[in-house]
Design a protein around this motif. Structure first.
Motif, PDB file in Angstrom:
ATOM      1  N   PHE A  69       0.872  -1.166   0.000  1.00 14.03           N
ATOM      2  CA  PHE A  69       0.000   0.000   0.000  1.00 14.03           C
ATOM      3  C   PHE A  69       0.917   1.227   0.000  1.00 14.03           C
ATOM      4  O   PHE A  69       1.875   1.292   0.777  1.00 14.03           O
ATOM      5  N   HIS A  70       0.634   2.203  -0.858  1.00 15.09           N
ATOM      6  CA  HIS A  70       1.516   3.372  -0.952  1.00 15.09           C
ATOM      7  C   HIS A  70       0.822   4.521  -1.684  1.00 15.09           C
ATOM      8  O   HIS A  70      -0.285   4.355  -2.179  1.00 15.09           O
ATOM      9  N   ASN A  71       1.506   5.653  -1.750  1.00 10.61           N
ATOM     10  CA  ASN A  71       1.066   6.828  -2.509  1.00 10.61           C
ATOM     11  C   ASN A  71      -0.301   7.316  -2.016  1.00 10.61           C
ATOM     12  O   ASN A  71      -1.253   7.394  -2.770  1.00 10.61           O
ATOM     13  N   TYR A  72      -0.361   7.684  -0.743  1.00 16.51           N
ATOM     14  CA  TYR A  72      -1.620   8.038  -0.095  1.00 16.51           C
ATOM     15  C   TYR A  72      -2.003   9.502  -0.313  1.00 16.51           C
ATOM     16  O   TYR A  72      -1.163  10.386  -0.256  1.00 16.51           O
ATOM     17  N   THR A  73      -3.290   9.732  -0.507  1.00 15.40           N
ATOM     18  CA  THR A  73      -3.898  11.049  -0.399  1.00 15.40           C
ATOM     19  C   THR A  73      -4.879  10.936   0.756  1.00 15.40           C
ATOM     20  O   THR A  73      -5.759  10.067   0.743  1.00 15.40           O
ATOM     21  N   ILE A  74      -4.731  11.808   1.758  1.00 15.41           N
ATOM     22  CA  ILE A  74      -5.444  11.635   3.025  1.00 15.41           C
ATOM     23  C   ILE A  74      -6.334  12.839   3.328  1.00 15.41           C
ATOM     24  O   ILE A  74      -5.922  13.989   3.162  1.00 15.41           O
ATOM     25  N   CYS A  75      -7.519  12.541   3.813  1.00 22.03           N
ATOM     26  CA  CYS A  75      -8.408  13.553   4.361  1.00 22.03           C
ATOM     27  C   CYS A  75      -8.829  13.059   5.742  1.00 22.03           C
ATOM     28  O   CYS A  75      -9.429  11.985   5.860  1.00 22.03           O
ATOM     29  N   ALA A  76      -8.488  13.804   6.772  1.00 20.65           N
ATOM     30  CA  ALA A  76      -8.813  13.403   8.143  1.00 20.65           C
ATOM     31  C   ALA A  76      -9.627  14.501   8.804  1.00 20.65           C
ATOM     32  O   ALA A  76      -9.242  15.669   8.789  1.00 20.65           O
ATOM     33  N   ASP A  77     -10.772  14.118   9.375  1.00 24.62           N
ATOM     34  CA  ASP A  77     -11.649  15.053  10.071  1.00 24.62           C
ATOM     35  C   ASP A  77     -11.600  14.756  11.566  1.00 24.62           C
ATOM     36  O   ASP A  77     -12.168  13.754  12.025  1.00 24.62           O
ATOM     37  N   THR A  78     -10.905  15.584  12.308  1.00 22.04           N
ATOM     38  CA  THR A  78     -10.723  15.333  13.738  1.00 22.04           C
ATOM     39  C   THR A  78     -12.037  15.426  14.510  1.00 22.04           C
ATOM     40  O   THR A  78     -12.191  14.765  15.538  1.00 22.04           O
ATOM     41  N   GLU A  79     -12.981  16.205  14.039  1.00 25.88           N
ATOM     42  CA  GLU A  79     -14.252  16.347  14.744  1.00 25.88           C
ATOM     43  C   GLU A  79     -15.068  15.048  14.713  1.00 25.88           C
ATOM     44  O   GLU A  79     -15.629  14.628  15.717  1.00 25.88           O
ATOM     45  N   SER A  80     -15.135  14.407  13.557  1.00 26.16           N
ATOM     46  CA  SER A  80     -15.912  13.168  13.430  1.00 26.16           C
ATOM     47  C   SER A  80     -15.064  11.914  13.622  1.00 26.16           C
ATOM     48  O   SER A  80     -15.594  10.808  13.668  1.00 26.16           O
ATOM     49  N   ARG A  81     -13.744  12.081  13.698  1.00 27.34           N
ATOM     50  CA  ARG A  81     -12.783  10.969  13.782  1.00 27.34           C
ATOM     51  C   ARG A  81     -12.888  10.057  12.560  1.00 27.34           C
ATOM     52  O   ARG A  81     -12.789   8.837  12.666  1.00 27.34           O
ATOM     53  N   GLY A  82     -13.104  10.680  11.398  1.00 25.18           N
ATOM     54  CA  GLY A  82     -13.167   9.948  10.147  1.00 25.18           C
ATOM     55  C   GLY A  82     -11.948  10.229   9.302  1.00 25.18           C
ATOM     56  O   GLY A  82     -11.426  11.346   9.287  1.00 25.18           O
ATOM     57  N   VAL A  83     -11.470   9.184   8.606  1.00 22.28           N
ATOM     58  CA  VAL A  83     -10.305   9.318   7.730  1.00 22.28           C
ATOM     59  C   VAL A  83     -10.651   8.691   6.385  1.00 22.28           C
ATOM     60  O   VAL A  83     -11.104   7.545   6.327  1.00 22.28           O
ATOM     61  N   GLY A  84     -10.427   9.444   5.329  1.00 23.99           N
ATOM     62  CA  GLY A  84     -10.578   8.926   3.980  1.00 23.99           C
ATOM     63  C   GLY A  84      -9.220   8.918   3.308  1.00 23.99           C
ATOM     64  O   GLY A  84      -8.463   9.874   3.440  1.00 23.99           O
ATOM     65  N   LEU A  85      -8.916   7.826   2.635  1.00 23.48           N
ATOM     66  CA  LEU A  85      -7.630   7.717   1.943  1.00 23.48           C
ATOM     67  C   LEU A  85      -7.838   7.178   0.539  1.00 23.48           C
ATOM     68  O   LEU A  85      -8.578   6.219   0.336  1.00 23.48           O
ATOM     69  N   TYR A  86      -7.170   7.798  -0.404  1.00 19.19           N
ATOM     70  CA  TYR A  86      -7.055   7.277  -1.765  1.00 19.19           C
ATOM     71  C   TYR A  86      -5.611   6.832  -1.888  1.00 19.19           C
ATOM     72  O   TYR A  86      -4.697   7.538  -1.446  1.00 19.19           O
TER      73      TYR A  86
END
Length: 136
Positions: A69-86
């Motif tokens: 697994f490599h080359n991550y694009t990350i979106c992390a929302d600390t309020e909802s504790r949700g993480v999205g990764l491509y």
């Protein structure tokens, strides 16, 4: 407790993806709650609870000699504790079959930074290395 973005990234990349890359099943499992659930709708797989996830991930690691697994694009929302990764993933089975995908995963974390839910969108059909432990 509010998790920082850094803590959320560590949970998902370091404690999940990089431990899978290293074939460290025990390390991956330490980052999940007992009732963690993983769903892969495109392949109709659902793993409910830590034991089902252990069975699934053990089969996955026994199927694929190389997990990258490599080359991550990350979106992390600390309020909802949700993480999205491509990200990109490269798999090589022990018999030499190779699979390359561009996937997206969505994680939910609890207040302790453990993974409670994983939703996987895979760019290729999944079967081999994914069947064990699924309730669907």
């Amino acid at each position: 407790m509010t998790l920082t973005r850094e803590q959320m990234v560590t949970t998902t990349i370091t404690n999940y993806f990089e431990k899978l890359n290293a074939h460290d099943l025990d390390g991956v499992m330490r980052g999940m709650t007992d009732d963690c659930e993983m769903r892969i709708p495109s392949s109709n797989f659902t793993y409910v609870g830590k034991e089902a996830l252990r069975i699934h991930l053990a089969e996955f690691l026994e199927t694929f000699e190389t997990v990258n697994f490599h080359n991550y694009t990350i979106c992390a929302d600390t309020e909802s504790r949700g993480v999205g990764l491509y990200f990109d993933v490269f798999l090589t089975a022990y018999d030499g079959e190779q699979i390359n995908m561009n996937n997206a995963n969505f994680f939910e974390l609890n207040e302790d930074g453990l993974i409670t839910d994983i939703l996987i969108f895979a760019s290729a059909p999944l079967s081999r290395g994914f069947e064990a432990g699924s309730s669907t």
